[in-house]
Design a protein around this motif. Structure first.
Motif, PDB file in Angstrom:
ATOM      1  N   GLN A 151       0.830  -1.207   0.000  1.00 27.84           N
ATOM      2  CA  GLN A 151       0.000   0.000   0.000  1.00 27.84           C
ATOM      3  C   GLN A 151       0.861   1.253   0.000  1.00 27.84           C
ATOM      4  O   GLN A 151       0.562   2.230  -0.691  1.00 27.84           O
ATOM      5  N   GLY A 152       1.940   1.210   0.788  1.00 28.31           N
ATOM      6  CA  GLY A 152       2.819   2.368   0.843  1.00 28.31           C
ATOM      7  C   GLY A 152       3.514   2.637  -0.480  1.00 28.31           C
ATOM      8  O   GLY A 152       3.645   3.793  -0.907  1.00 28.31           O
ATOM      9  N   VAL A 153       3.940   1.578  -1.150  1.00 29.23           N
ATOM     10  CA  VAL A 153       4.637   1.731  -2.431  1.00 29.23           C
ATOM     11  C   VAL A 153       3.718   2.346  -3.477  1.00 29.23           C
ATOM     12  O   VAL A 153       4.078   3.312  -4.161  1.00 29.23           O
ATOM     13  N   ILE A 154       2.502   1.781  -3.609  1.00 28.16           N
ATOM     14  CA  ILE A 154       1.628   2.267  -4.682  1.00 28.16           C
ATOM     15  C   ILE A 154       1.000   3.608  -4.325  1.00 28.16           C
ATOM     16  O   ILE A 154       0.708   4.417  -5.212  1.00 28.16           O
ATOM     17  N   GLN A 155       0.820   3.873  -3.035  1.00 23.88           N
ATOM     18  CA  GLN A 155       0.243   5.156  -2.642  1.00 23.88           C
ATOM     19  C   GLN A 155       1.164   6.303  -3.022  1.00 23.88           C
ATOM     20  O   GLN A 155       0.707   7.386  -3.393  1.00 23.88           O
ATOM     21  N   ASN A 156       2.452   6.071  -2.950  1.00 22.27           N
ATOM     22  CA  ASN A 156       3.423   7.118  -3.245  1.00 22.27           C
ATOM     23  C   ASN A 156       3.759   7.220  -4.727  1.00 22.27           C
ATOM     24  O   ASN A 156       4.458   8.145  -5.133  1.00 22.27           O
ATOM     25  N   SER A 157       3.284   6.253  -5.540  1.00 22.12           N
ATOM     26  CA  SER A 157       3.714   6.259  -6.942  1.00 22.12           C
ATOM     27  C   SER A 157       2.576   6.171  -7.946  1.00 22.12           C
ATOM     28  O   SER A 157       2.832   6.245  -9.149  1.00 22.12           O
ATOM     29  N   VAL A 158       1.335   6.004  -7.481  1.00 17.97           N
ATOM     30  CA  VAL A 158       0.223   5.785  -8.413  1.00 17.97           C
ATOM     31  C   VAL A 158      -0.857   6.836  -8.199  1.00 17.97           C
ATOM     32  O   VAL A 158      -1.333   7.036  -7.087  1.00 17.97           O
ATOM     33  N   SER A 159      -1.221   7.505  -9.266  1.00 24.79           N
ATOM     34  CA  SER A 159      -2.356   8.437  -9.246  1.00 24.79           C
ATOM     35  C   SER A 159      -3.072   8.325 -10.585  1.00 24.79           C
ATOM     36  O   SER A 159      -2.475   7.946 -11.592  1.00 24.79           O
ATOM     37  N   VAL A 160      -4.355   8.654 -10.596  1.00 25.10           N
ATOM     38  CA  VAL A 160      -5.163   8.562 -11.817  1.00 25.10           C
ATOM     39  C   VAL A 160      -5.880   9.886 -12.006  1.00 25.10           C
ATOM     40  O   VAL A 160      -6.527  10.394 -11.085  1.00 25.10           O
ATOM     41  N   THR A 161      -5.769  10.457 -13.192  1.00 23.38           N
ATOM     42  CA  THR A 161      -6.398  11.740 -13.490  1.00 23.38           C
ATOM     43  C   THR A 161      -7.679  11.530 -14.296  1.00 23.38           C
ATOM     44  O   THR A 161      -7.884  10.488 -14.929  1.00 23.38           O
ATOM     45  N   ASP A 162      -8.537  12.554 -14.288  1.00 24.70           N
ATOM     46  CA  ASP A 162      -9.774  12.486 -15.076  1.00 24.70           C
ATOM     47  C   ASP A 162      -9.471  12.374 -16.567  1.00 24.70           C
ATOM     48  O   ASP A 162     -10.207  11.710 -17.309  1.00 24.70           O
ATOM     49  N   SER A 163      -8.404  13.022 -17.014  1.00 26.50           N
ATOM     50  CA  SER A 163      -8.071  12.951 -18.443  1.00 26.50           C
ATOM     51  C   SER A 163      -7.659  11.530 -18.836  1.00 26.50           C
ATOM     52  O   SER A 163      -7.959  11.081 -19.950  1.00 26.50           O
ATOM     53  N   GLU A 164      -6.978  10.818 -17.934  1.00 29.15           N
ATOM     54  CA  GLU A 164      -6.632   9.427 -18.222  1.00 29.15           C
ATOM     55  C   GLU A 164      -7.879   8.560 -18.337  1.00 29.15           C
ATOM     56  O   GLU A 164      -7.961   7.665 -19.190  1.00 29.15           O
ATOM     57  N   ILE A 165      -8.872   8.825 -17.488  1.00 26.07           N
ATOM     58  CA  ILE A 165     -10.136   8.088 -17.553  1.00 26.07           C
ATOM     59  C   ILE A 165     -10.832   8.386 -18.876  1.00 26.07           C
ATOM     60  O   ILE A 165     -11.318   7.485 -19.569  1.00 26.07           O
ATOM     61  N   ASP A 166     -10.889   9.682 -19.250  1.00 26.25           N
ATOM     62  CA  ASP A 166     -11.520  10.065 -20.518  1.00 26.25           C
ATOM     63  C   ASP A 166     -10.828   9.392 -21.692  1.00 26.25           C
ATOM     64  O   ASP A 166     -11.486   8.880 -22.614  1.00 26.25           O
ATOM     65  N   ASN A 167      -9.497   9.389 -21.671  1.00 27.51           N
ATOM     66  CA  ASN A 167      -8.742   8.790 -22.773  1.00 27.51           C
ATOM     67  C   ASN A 167      -9.015   7.302 -22.893  1.00 27.51           C
ATOM     68  O   ASN A 167      -9.138   6.762 -23.999  1.00 27.51           O
ATOM     69  N   LEU A 168      -9.113   6.623 -21.747  1.00 33.19           N
ATOM     70  CA  LEU A 168      -9.382   5.184 -21.784  1.00 33.19           C
ATOM     71  C   LEU A 168     -10.777   4.913 -22.338  1.00 33.19           C
ATOM     72  O   LEU A 168     -10.950   4.073 -23.231  1.00 33.19           O
ATOM     73  N   ASP A 411       0.125  -2.592 -10.336  1.00 32.44           N
ATOM     74  CA  ASP A 411       0.815  -3.845 -10.659  1.00 32.44           C
ATOM     75  C   ASP A 411       2.215  -3.562 -11.195  1.00 32.44           C
ATOM     76  O   ASP A 411       3.188  -4.200 -10.793  1.00 32.44           O
ATOM     77  N   GLN A 412       2.303  -2.604 -12.108  1.00 35.42           N
ATOM     78  CA  GLN A 412       3.599  -2.297 -12.711  1.00 35.42           C
ATOM     79  C   GLN A 412       4.540  -1.671 -11.680  1.00 35.42           C
ATOM     80  O   GLN A 412       5.726  -2.010 -11.617  1.00 35.42           O
ATOM     81  N   ALA A 413       3.995  -0.767 -10.842  1.00 38.53           N
ATOM     82  CA  ALA A 413       4.830  -0.097  -9.849  1.00 38.53           C
ATOM     83  C   ALA A 413       5.396  -1.101  -8.848  1.00 38.53           C
ATOM     84  O   ALA A 413       6.581  -1.042  -8.495  1.00 38.53           O
ATOM     85  N   TYR A 414       4.555  -2.040  -8.388  1.00 42.26           N
ATOM     86  CA  TYR A 414       5.049  -2.991  -7.388  1.00 42.26           C
ATOM     87  C   TYR A 414       5.961  -4.026  -8.019  1.00 42.26           C
ATOM     88  O   TYR A 414       6.926  -4.474  -7.390  1.00 42.26           O
ATOM     89  N   ASP A 415       5.702  -4.395  -9.258  1.00 38.97           N
ATOM     90  CA  ASP A 415       6.606  -5.307  -9.957  1.00 38.97           C
ATOM     91  C   ASP A 415       7.985  -4.669 -10.104  1.00 38.97           C
ATOM     92  O   ASP A 415       9.011  -5.310  -9.864  1.00 38.97           O
ATOM     93  N   ASP A 416       8.016  -3.391 -10.483  1.00 38.00           N
ATOM     94  CA  ASP A 416       9.297  -2.678 -10.592  1.00 38.00           C
ATOM     95  C   ASP A 416       9.979  -2.588  -9.227  1.00 38.00           C
ATOM     96  O   ASP A 416      11.206  -2.721  -9.125  1.00 38.00           O
ATOM     97  N   PHE A 417       9.172  -2.355  -8.187  1.00 35.27           N
ATOM     98  CA  PHE A 417       9.717  -2.271  -6.833  1.00 35.27           C
ATOM     99  C   PHE A 417      10.368  -3.593  -6.423  1.00 35.27           C
ATOM    100  O   PHE A 417      11.476  -3.609  -5.870  1.00 35.27           O
ATOM    101  N   LEU A 418       9.710  -4.714  -6.710  1.00 36.59           N
ATOM    102  CA  LEU A 418      10.259  -6.024  -6.338  1.00 36.59           C
ATOM    103  C   LEU A 418      11.526  -6.336  -7.135  1.00 36.59           C
ATOM    104  O   LEU A 418      12.483  -6.884  -6.587  1.00 36.59           O
ATOM    105  N   ARG A 419      11.525  -5.989  -8.412  1.00 36.61           N
ATOM    106  CA  ARG A 419      12.713  -6.221  -9.242  1.00 36.61           C
ATOM    107  C   ARG A 419      13.904  -5.436  -8.689  1.00 36.61           C
ATOM    108  O   ARG A 419      15.020  -5.946  -8.588  1.00 36.61           O
ATOM    109  N   ASP A 420      13.639  -4.177  -8.355  1.00 35.60           N
ATOM    110  CA  ASP A 420      14.708  -3.340  -7.814  1.00 35.60           C
ATOM    111  C   ASP A 420      15.144  -3.840  -6.438  1.00 35.60           C
ATOM    112  O   ASP A 420      16.340  -3.846  -6.116  1.00 35.60           O
TER     113      ASP A 420
END
Length: 449
Positions: A151-168, A411-420
């Motif tokens: 939770q700490g890892v993704i909270q500090n590295s993951v955010s979602v904007t309205d424009s990203e939602i619109d684009n999807l 998923d990507q952020a935590y995968d990168d965290f584990l690899r590092d």
């Protein structure tokens, strides 16, 4: 019960902390020393840790032994999971993440309830298998610790904007619905050269050939995948199509349940996907209520009993004397948002005003006034004015799109965290047959002892 306990016991076996004591407790003179099989930074993994975790996997697949790879491959997979767990626990400790006894008590209660047992029955079941309940509690503590680290890892590295939602949602590649997937991941280490990439691709093709030759997909995942879920058969569960990277979603959308994809190149390696099932997204219709209320709040000048009596008097005036509900609400209601509107709560979804009011609304008919009832806010009189079906598909799609983008980034952020985490760790596997001959996303090549 045996299947449940095998799963639970495996889970806590992989999370047990290694101790400085290297001899098995109460070991007879003829029993060999409990050797160290791997060093993980300043921690160690013992042969007994590995034996117990591997045995738990064998119990978990009792009756399906054909799905398990050869013993040496299975033990390498189990050791990889043990190492990854140790690294996460160490990182969490470095960050000051702690878990209290009360946290563990709640987790024990939750596990027991999920399996329709009391905590005492759960303890007896664990101990009946010859395992320590203290170790089981430690495993739960470790799981909570890792969850908080995540939770700490993704909270500090993951955010979602309205424009990203619109684009999807506006993307021509956007696909609704859900799919149940399993996967095999053959990772490419960071900074890999052409030879390492080619070796990973060859291993992916080898896994694909084994599946085409009749090997069960779950068995192939256990044998070939280096993902953390390999020992679970690579099962990813149900996922929304919009959570899946577009390159993979295009392939999946052309597959039928039961089919297996070719080896697909992704950002971190090669992936083989199996489509287990699919379900389409439906329009989301929600029942909305129109109601009005009178709220009488206890105060320093009005006890709860007096508030109840006042509400009862108002109810009698409305129902028996046919006085105007709206006029009484304006005069007596203490709800700041509705009093001036004659108690009108407008149209709302059932839970918008809390579970107590939602439950009472479900009991009423349109035009019916409730008997006074109590909530945390005070004493209520409620009149249900009407119901309607509201199409919440657009709102739901936006909420699901936000979650999908967040999940994908997480998923990507935590995968990168584990690899590092693993690439920067000191890991020394001391038993030659447990060393990987290639590198993986779970870490760098093990050092020779």
């Amino acid at each position: 019960m045996k299947q449940l306990l095998a799963t639970l016991l495996f889970a806590f076996a992989i999370a047990l902390p290694a101790h400085a004591q290297l001899l098995a407790p109460s070991a007879p003179a003829s029993q060999p020393l409990d050797r160290i099989v791997a060093v993980v930074n300043d921690d160690v993994i013992l042969q007994s840790d590995l034996d117990e975790a591997a045995h738990a996997i064998e119990q978990q697949y009792a009756g399906q032994a054909g799905q398990l790879p050869p013993v040496n491959v299975l033990r390498r997979q189990v050791l990889n999971r043990l190492i990854l767990m140790r690294l996460q626990i160490q990182k969490a400790q470095d960050q000051g993440i702690t878990v209290s006894d009360a946290d563990v008590d709640r987790a024990v209660q939750g596990v027991a309830q999920q399996n329709k047992l009391t905590p005492e029955q759960l303890r007896a079941a664990v101990e009946q298998q010859g395992s320590s309940f203290a170790a089981f509690r430690q495993q739960l503590a470790d799981q909570i610790t890792v969850q908080r680290l995540h939770q700490g890892v993704i909270q500090n590295s993951v955010s979602v904007t309205d424009s990203e939602i619109d684009n999807l949602l506006n993307s021509p590649n956007y696909k609704a619905g859900e799919v149940h997937l399993a996967h095999i991941q053959i990772s490419i280490p960071g900074g890999a050269d052409a030879a390492a990439i080619q070796a990973s691709q060859a291993k992916a093709e080898q896994a694909l050939a084994a599946i085409k030759g009749g090997m069960d997909f779950n068995a192939a995942a256990i044998r070939y995948s280096d993902a953390p879920d390999a020992l679970d058969g690579g099962d990813l569960g149900w996922r929304r199509m919009d959570e899946i990277p577009p390159a993979f979603a295009d392939t999946i959308s052309s597959m039928q349940p039961g089919q297996v994809s070719p080896a697909l190149r992704g950002p971190t390696g090669f992936h083989i996907l199996k489509l287990i099932g699919e379900r389409k997204g439906d329009r989301k219709m929600v029942t909305e209520y129109h109601a009005r209320q009178i709220l009488i709040k206890p105060s320093d000048l009005l006890t709860s009993a007096q508030a109840e009596q006042k509400a009862q008097d108002l109810y009698n005036r409305i129902v028996n004397k046919h006085e105007d509900f709206a006029a009484l609400a304006k005069e007596y209601s203490k709800d700041d948002t509705t009093a001036n509107l004659g108690g009108d709560m407008s149209w709302f979804q059932p839970d918008a005003w809390g579970q107590t009011i939602a439950g009472k609304l479900a009991e009423l008919k349109d035009g019916q006034v409730s008997q006074p009832f109590q909530s945390e806010a005070g004493w209520h009189i409620l009149e249900r004015l009407g119901t309607r079906q509201s199409d919440q598909t657009v709102q739901l799609e936006r909420a699901q799109a936000r979650q999908a983008i967040g999940n994908r980034k997480s998923d990507q952020a935590y995968d990168d965290f584990l690899r590092d985490l693993r690439s920067n760790a000191y890991i020394d596997i001391l038993v030659p047959e447990l060393r990987e001959t290639d590198t993986s996303a779970n870490g760098a090549t093990a050092q020779a002892g």
